[in-house]
Design a protein around this motif. Structure first.
Motif, short mmCIF file in Angstrom:
data_model
loop_
_atom_site.label_atom_id
_atom_site.label_comp_id
_atom_site.label_asym_id
_atom_site.label_seq_id
_atom_site.Cartn_x
_atom_site.Cartn_y
_atom_site.Cartn_z
N MET A 6 0.83 -1.20 0.00
CA MET A 6 0.00 0.00 0.00
C MET A 6 0.87 1.26 0.00
SD MET A 6 -3.16 -1.05 -0.02
CE MET A 6 -4.15 0.31 0.56
N ASP A 7 1.94 1.21 0.77
CA ASP A 7 2.79 2.40 0.93
C ASP A 7 3.65 2.68 -0.29
OD1 ASP A 7 3.57 4.59 2.57
OD2 ASP A 7 5.47 3.57 2.97
N THR A 8 3.94 1.67 -1.08
CA THR A 8 4.83 1.89 -2.23
C THR A 8 4.08 1.70 -3.55
OG1 THR A 8 5.62 -0.39 -2.09
CG2 THR A 8 6.94 1.28 -0.99
N CYS A 9 3.72 0.49 -3.86
CA CYS A 9 3.12 0.19 -5.16
C CYS A 9 1.81 0.94 -5.40
CB CYS A 9 2.88 -1.32 -5.29
SG CYS A 9 4.37 -2.31 -5.10
N VAL A 10 0.91 0.88 -4.43
CA VAL A 10 -0.39 1.53 -4.60
C VAL A 10 -0.23 3.04 -4.60
CG1 VAL A 10 -2.68 1.86 -3.60
CG2 VAL A 10 -1.67 -0.42 -3.64
N ARG A 11 0.53 3.56 -3.65
CA ARG A 11 0.73 5.02 -3.58
C ARG A 11 1.31 5.56 -4.89
NH1 ARG A 11 1.47 8.38 0.92
NH2 ARG A 11 1.69 6.53 2.24
N THR A 12 2.32 4.88 -5.42
CA THR A 12 2.95 5.32 -6.67
C THR A 12 1.98 5.27 -7.83
OG1 THR A 12 5.11 4.56 -5.90
CG2 THR A 12 4.85 4.86 -8.28
N ALA A 13 1.22 4.17 -7.93
CA ALA A 13 0.27 4.01 -9.03
C ALA A 13 -0.84 5.07 -8.96
CB ALA A 13 -0.32 2.61 -9.01
N VAL A 14 -1.34 5.36 -7.79
CA VAL A 14 -2.39 6.37 -7.64
C VAL A 14 -1.84 7.75 -7.99
CG1 VAL A 14 -3.88 7.53 -5.97
CG2 VAL A 14 -3.77 5.03 -6.01
N ASP A 17 -6.15 2.14 -10.06
CA ASP A 17 -7.34 1.32 -9.81
C ASP A 17 -6.98 -0.17 -9.76
OD1 ASP A 17 -9.01 3.53 -9.71
OD2 ASP A 17 -9.50 3.43 -11.85
N ILE A 18 -6.09 -0.56 -10.64
CA ILE A 18 -5.66 -1.97 -10.68
C ILE A 18 -4.96 -2.34 -9.38
CG2 ILE A 18 -4.09 -3.60 -11.82
CD1 ILE A 18 -4.73 -2.01 -14.46
N LYS A 19 -4.04 -1.49 -8.93
CA LYS A 19 -3.31 -1.77 -7.69
C LYS A 19 -4.24 -1.78 -6.48
CE LYS A 19 0.80 -2.14 -9.41
NZ LYS A 19 1.40 -3.44 -9.55
N LEU A 20 -5.22 -0.89 -6.44
CA LEU A 20 -6.19 -0.89 -5.35
C LEU A 20 -7.00 -2.17 -5.35
CD1 LEU A 20 -7.39 2.82 -5.36
CD2 LEU A 20 -6.18 1.64 -3.51
N LYS A 21 -7.40 -2.63 -6.54
CA LYS A 21 -8.16 -3.88 -6.64
C LYS A 21 -7.31 -5.05 -6.18
CE LYS A 21 -11.47 -6.64 -8.29
NZ LYS A 21 -11.82 -7.57 -7.25
N GLU A 22 -6.04 -5.08 -6.58
CA GLU A 22 -5.13 -6.14 -6.12
C GLU A 22 -5.04 -6.16 -4.59
OE1 GLU A 22 -1.86 -6.31 -9.77
OE2 GLU A 22 -1.38 -5.22 -7.94
N ALA A 23 -4.90 -4.98 -4.01
CA ALA A 23 -4.80 -4.89 -2.55
C ALA A 23 -6.09 -5.36 -1.89
CB ALA A 23 -4.47 -3.46 -2.13
N SER A 24 -7.23 -4.95 -2.45
CA SER A 24 -8.52 -5.37 -1.91
C SER A 24 -8.68 -6.88 -1.99
CB SER A 24 -9.64 -4.68 -2.69
OG SER A 24 -10.90 -5.10 -2.23
N ASP A 25 -8.29 -7.47 -3.10
CA ASP A 25 -8.36 -8.93 -3.27
C ASP A 25 -7.44 -9.64 -2.27
OD1 ASP A 25 -10.16 -8.52 -5.32
OD2 ASP A 25 -8.72 -8.95 -6.92
N ALA A 26 -6.26 -9.07 -2.06
CA ALA A 26 -5.31 -9.67 -1.10
C ALA A 26 -5.87 -9.62 0.32
CB ALA A 26 -3.96 -8.95 -1.17
N ILE A 27 -6.49 -8.51 0.66
CA ILE A 27 -7.11 -8.38 1.98
C ILE A 27 -8.22 -9.42 2.14
CG2 ILE A 27 -8.55 -6.89 3.45
CD1 ILE A 27 -6.90 -4.51 2.20
N ALA A 28 -9.02 -9.60 1.11
CA ALA A 28 -10.10 -10.59 1.16
C ALA A 28 -9.53 -12.00 1.37
CB ALA A 28 -10.93 -10.54 -0.12
N ARG A 29 -8.45 -12.31 0.69
CA ARG A 29 -7.82 -13.64 0.88
C ARG A 29 -7.30 -13.80 2.28
NH1 ARG A 29 -5.88 -12.39 -4.27
NH2 ARG A 29 -3.83 -11.81 -3.45
N LEU A 30 -6.70 -12.75 2.83
CA LEU A 30 -6.17 -12.82 4.20
C LEU A 30 -7.29 -13.01 5.22
CD1 LEU A 30 -3.44 -10.05 4.10
CD2 LEU A 30 -3.08 -12.50 4.34
N VAL A 31 -8.40 -12.34 5.01
CA VAL A 31 -9.53 -12.44 5.93
C VAL A 31 -10.12 -13.83 5.89
CG1 VAL A 31 -11.86 -11.59 6.39
CG2 VAL A 31 -10.03 -9.98 5.92
N ARG A 32 -10.17 -14.44 4.71
CA ARG A 32 -10.75 -15.78 4.57
C ARG A 32 -9.82 -16.86 5.11
NH1 ARG A 32 -12.42 -13.82 -0.67
NH2 ARG A 32 -10.56 -14.77 -1.54
N SER A 33 -8.54 -16.59 5.19
CA SER A 33 -7.61 -17.64 5.61
C SER A 33 -7.58 -17.84 7.10
CB SER A 33 -6.20 -17.35 5.10
OG SER A 33 -5.69 -16.19 5.69
#
Length: 93
Positions: free
Chosen positions: A61-69, A77-93
């Motif tokens: 979030m601090d590097t890849c997403v911040r730079t892309a935004v 938008d792509i990086k934010l979606k990736e982060a959101s998907d990663a969070i969803a996977r972490l919550v389900r695990s």
């Protein structure tokens, strides 16, 4: 470059610690350690991996997403979606 590139040695050090915990679990099973003690170690290992995952997410979030935004392109938008998907996977695990 990945967001953790500047701290690669620290990241690897954390992973080696988790690896040591998993090897400890293997030893415990080989030595037929009491089940509750194994479960306690599993819990500690799981917490270590979760902590590592949160660190990686924070770095992303601090590097890849911040730079892309900041670039203002669709990549934000792509990086934010990736982060959101990663969070969803972490919550389900």
């Amino acid at each position: 470059m990945a967001g953790y590139g500047m701290r690669k040695e620290d990241v690897l050090k954390r992973l080696r610690r988790v690896e040591g915990q998993v090897r400890g679990l293997q030893r415990m099973v080989e030595e037929e350690t009491y089940c509750i003690d194994v479960l306690t170690q599993i819990s500690a290992t799981t917490r270590a991996l979760q902590s590592f995952a949160l660190q990686m997410l924070d770095e992303h979030m601090d590097t890849c997403v911040r730079t892309a935004v900041a670039d203002g392109s669709d990549s934000g938008d792509i990086k934010l979606k990736e982060a959101s998907d990663a969070i969803a996977r972490l919550v389900r695990s």
